[in-house]
Design an enzyme around this catalytic site. Structure first.
Site, mmCIF file in Angstrom:
data_model
loop_
_atom_site.group_PDB
_atom_site.id
_atom_site.type_symbol
_atom_site.label_atom_id
_atom_site.label_comp_id
_atom_site.label_asym_id
_atom_site.label_seq_id
_atom_site.Cartn_x
_atom_site.Cartn_y
_atom_site.Cartn_z
ATOM 1 N N TYR A 1 10.329 3.742 15.760
ATOM 2 C CA TYR A 1 10.480 5.047 14.699
ATOM 3 C C TYR A 1 9.591 6.145 15.459
ATOM 4 O O TYR A 1 8.359 6.425 14.833
ATOM 5 C CB TYR A 1 10.044 4.529 13.340
ATOM 6 C CG TYR A 1 11.152 4.043 12.608
ATOM 7 C CD1 TYR A 1 12.397 4.503 12.641
ATOM 8 C CD2 TYR A 1 10.872 2.888 12.049
ATOM 9 C CE1 TYR A 1 13.108 3.845 11.939
ATOM 10 C CE2 TYR A 1 11.749 2.332 11.011
ATOM 11 C CZ TYR A 1 13.074 2.622 11.098
ATOM 12 O OH TYR A 1 13.942 2.193 10.482
ATOM 13 N N GLU B 1 -1.705 2.670 8.130
ATOM 14 C CA GLU B 1 -0.674 2.952 7.316
ATOM 15 C C GLU B 1 0.535 3.568 7.953
ATOM 16 O O GLU B 1 1.663 3.278 7.550
ATOM 17 C CB GLU B 1 -1.128 3.661 5.972
ATOM 18 C CG GLU B 1 -2.015 2.816 5.057
ATOM 19 C CD GLU B 1 -1.094 1.359 4.541
ATOM 20 O OE1 GLU B 1 -0.115 1.234 4.465
ATOM 21 O OE2 GLU B 1 -2.095 0.713 3.989
ATOM 22 N N CYS C 1 5.589 -14.945 -14.838
ATOM 23 C CA CYS C 1 6.673 -14.066 -14.153
ATOM 24 C C CYS C 1 8.018 -14.419 -14.532
ATOM 25 O O CYS C 1 8.439 -15.545 -14.588
ATOM 26 C CB CYS C 1 6.423 -14.610 -12.652
ATOM 27 S SG CYS C 1 7.927 -14.009 -11.402
ATOM 28 N N THR D 1 18.757 1.366 14.563
ATOM 29 C CA THR D 1 18.859 1.235 12.957
ATOM 30 C C THR D 1 20.303 1.355 12.728
ATOM 31 O O THR D 1 20.646 0.638 11.660
ATOM 32 C CB THR D 1 18.228 2.362 12.382
ATOM 33 O OG1 THR D 1 16.824 2.114 12.915
ATOM 34 C CG2 THR D 1 18.180 2.182 11.086
ATOM 35 N N TYR E 1 4.552 6.851 -0.604
ATOM 36 C CA TYR E 1 3.703 5.641 -0.360
ATOM 37 C C TYR E 1 2.536 5.695 0.263
ATOM 38 O O TYR E 1 1.547 5.278 -0.174
ATOM 39 C CB TYR E 1 4.617 4.599 0.506
ATOM 40 C CG TYR E 1 3.717 3.341 0.911
ATOM 41 C CD1 TYR E 1 3.334 2.441 -0.038
ATOM 42 C CD2 TYR E 1 3.371 3.197 2.153
ATOM 43 C CE1 TYR E 1 2.368 1.730 0.220
ATOM 44 C CE2 TYR E 1 2.359 2.534 2.644
ATOM 45 C CZ TYR E 1 1.871 1.443 1.640
ATOM 46 O OH TYR E 1 1.152 0.721 2.110
ATOM 47 N N CYS F 1 5.022 -14.027 -2.634
ATOM 48 C CA CYS F 1 6.045 -13.867 -2.964
ATOM 49 C C CYS F 1 7.100 -13.056 -1.911
ATOM 50 O O CYS F 1 7.576 -12.118 -2.027
ATOM 51 C CB CYS F 1 5.959 -12.442 -4.250
ATOM 52 S SG CYS F 1 7.254 -12.093 -5.119
ATOM 53 N N LEU G 1 6.801 0.408 19.553
ATOM 54 C CA LEU G 1 6.720 0.090 18.315
ATOM 55 C C LEU G 1 7.779 0.658 17.418
ATOM 56 O O LEU G 1 7.982 0.420 16.298
ATOM 57 C CB LEU G 1 5.423 0.973 17.914
ATOM 58 C CG LEU G 1 4.808 0.527 16.435
ATOM 59 C CD1 LEU G 1 4.551 -0.939 16.532
ATOM 60 C CD2 LEU G 1 3.420 1.000 16.310
ATOM 61 N N ASP H 1 5.632 -0.130 -2.110
ATOM 62 C CA ASP H 1 6.096 -0.355 -0.754
ATOM 63 C C ASP H 1 7.442 -1.527 -1.080
ATOM 64 O O ASP H 1 7.631 -1.793 -2.486
ATOM 65 C CB ASP H 1 5.208 -0.841 0.163
ATOM 66 C CG ASP H 1 4.854 -2.252 -0.025
ATOM 67 O OD1 ASP H 1 4.558 -2.509 -1.097
ATOM 68 O OD2 ASP H 1 4.553 -2.680 1.000
ATOM 69 N N GLN I 1 7.544 0.312 7.614
ATOM 70 C CA GLN I 1 8.884 -0.322 8.035
ATOM 71 C C GLN I 1 8.591 -1.410 9.268
ATOM 72 O O GLN I 1 9.349 -1.591 10.079
ATOM 73 C CB GLN I 1 9.882 0.605 8.680
ATOM 74 C CG GLN I 1 10.324 1.465 7.042
ATOM 75 C CD GLN I 1 11.046 0.715 6.262
ATOM 76 O OE1 GLN I 1 12.381 0.223 6.515
ATOM 77 N NE2 GLN I 1 10.551 0.113 5.155
ATOM 78 N N CYS J 1 1.697 -19.233 -6.677
ATOM 79 C CA CYS J 1 1.572 -17.851 -7.081
ATOM 80 C C CYS J 1 0.456 -17.558 -8.218
ATOM 81 O O CYS J 1 0.626 -18.493 -9.198
ATOM 82 C CB CYS J 1 2.765 -17.251 -7.579
ATOM 83 S SG CYS J 1 2.530 -15.553 -7.906
#
Length: 343
Positions: free
Chosen positions: A86, A41, A210, A297, A124, A194, A84, A142, A46, A204
């Site tokens: 961040y 996680e 929906c 970023t 999250y 989605c 990777l 998320d 991101q 879906c």
DNA sequence: AAAACGTGGCG
DNA sequence: TCGCCAAGTTT
């Protein structure tokens, strides 16, 4: 009551779909391991599944348990994370491992509230770990869930203003049983069906109810404000090789951009265009023909690469052999510098 | 609360 | 080509 019926309908359909279509991912297993759930996680924050896979396998191989990771040297963690992005995540990851191994007897707390007190774990991630590792009915919201919920309820209010509404709706949908599967199912749906640009509404499992699809606006949701164009910064970076063929590098401070990572010495990165070349010390400098361009970023960076041969250790740096360079915690932008020099 | 914080892939 | 986007958190 009707509310309960809707909730059950949604989660039942989603879980039936998940049972047949769940992605096989390295961190998914029959018996959840909180360490691997947490590790995956953090890496997935991101960051795409494709980018994470190899890093996850490498980390689990190097450090199979939270105690192993806690006992690692920080530099080893940073270099394993290199590429990777961040990098605060890697620093927080190691800090978190030390707390869990050292103060919590190696066990992650089994509540969102306690999880969120640990470094790198926010709203999250605490919900995701609680649901996936501990089967707690928590709403892990998320970017995927933002999109699925925005479409399902045809929420036209743009993000992030619509966050509270999305949270309210998503929370109501979480089932009491299989909440971990539900969290992962919602994310799998967002990632494979989605999708942001051209969702596959025809296959879906939630298409009948929906609202976004019914109203023909699914693809346009969720609405978001347009992003400002990124500013540019410019600088000079120096490849300094001694007579043994070793190269001068230094480690960045443990905060801010690329914190804790290895870099080649460079000038400041300024917003002004065409900065004058200033030799960091007297030597015979040769400008490389290609520039290094990189986008972070919040700004573009253009580096002019200068090369020289010099044996004096300067600029609070250290010399490392060319072969050992690949063992350094080099972020992608610095690997581009190597590419320009070796070109 | 808005800004900082990486990278690579895709249409 | 280039803007958008990916399992967000921290300050």
């Amino acid at each position: 009551m009707a509310e309960q019926g809707l909730q059950t309908d949604f989660s039942d359909k989603l879980l039936v779909w998940y049972d047949a279509n769940a992605r096989e991912l390295p961190w998914r297993m029959k018996t959840p391991d909180p360490y691997k759930t947490w590790l995956s996680e953090i890496m997935l924050q991101q960051t795409t599944v494709a980018a994470v896979k190899d890093y996850f396998l490498k980390f689990v191989s190097l450090w199979p348990t939270i105690d192993d990771l806690a006992a690692a040297a920080t530099e080893d963690v940073m270099r394993a994370w290199a590429g990777l992005g961040y990098y605060a995540r890697a620093r927080n990851l190691h800090a978190c491992a030390k707390i869990v191994a050292g103060e919590l007897d190696g066990f992650f707390p089994a509540s969102m509230e306690e999880l969120q007190k640990l470094p790198g774990i926010g709203p999250y991630t605490s919900a995701a770990i609680a649901a996936i590792a501990f089967d707690i009915p928590a709403a892990a919201i998320d970017g995927n869930v933002d999109r699925v919920i925005s479409r399902y309820y045809a929420i036209e209010e743009p993000l992030p203003q619509s966050k509270p509404r999305i949270r309210t709706e998503a929370t109501k949908l979480v089932p009491q049983k299989r909440s971990g599967d539900f969290a992962q199912a919602l994310m799998d749906l967002g990632a494979t069906i989605c999708t942001p640009k051209s969702p596959s509404c025809d296959i879906c499992p939630l298409t009948d109810e929906c609202s976004g699809r019914i109203r023909g606006m699914a693809t346009a949701l969720p609405r978001k404000a347009k992003k400002e164009k990124l500013p540019s910064r410019f600088g000079h970076i120096y490849w300094i090789e001694n007579s043994k063929g070793e190269v001068l590098v230094r480690t960045r401070a443990n905060k801010g951009l690329l914190g804790g990572m290895t870099e080649f010495p460079s000038s400041d990165w300024l917003r002004a265009k065409r900065p004058e070349f200033e030799a960091p010390f007297e030597s015979e400098w040769k400008k490389q023909s290609s520039l290094v361009e990189h986008t972070f970023t919040h700004f573009h960076l253009e580096l002019t690469v200068w090369k020289t041969r010099n044996d004096s250790t300067q600029l609070a740096c250290r010399f490392v052999g060319r072969e050992q360079l690949s063992d350094e915690a080099l972020p992608s932008v610095m690997r581009k510098v190597i590419g320009v020099v070796l070109d």
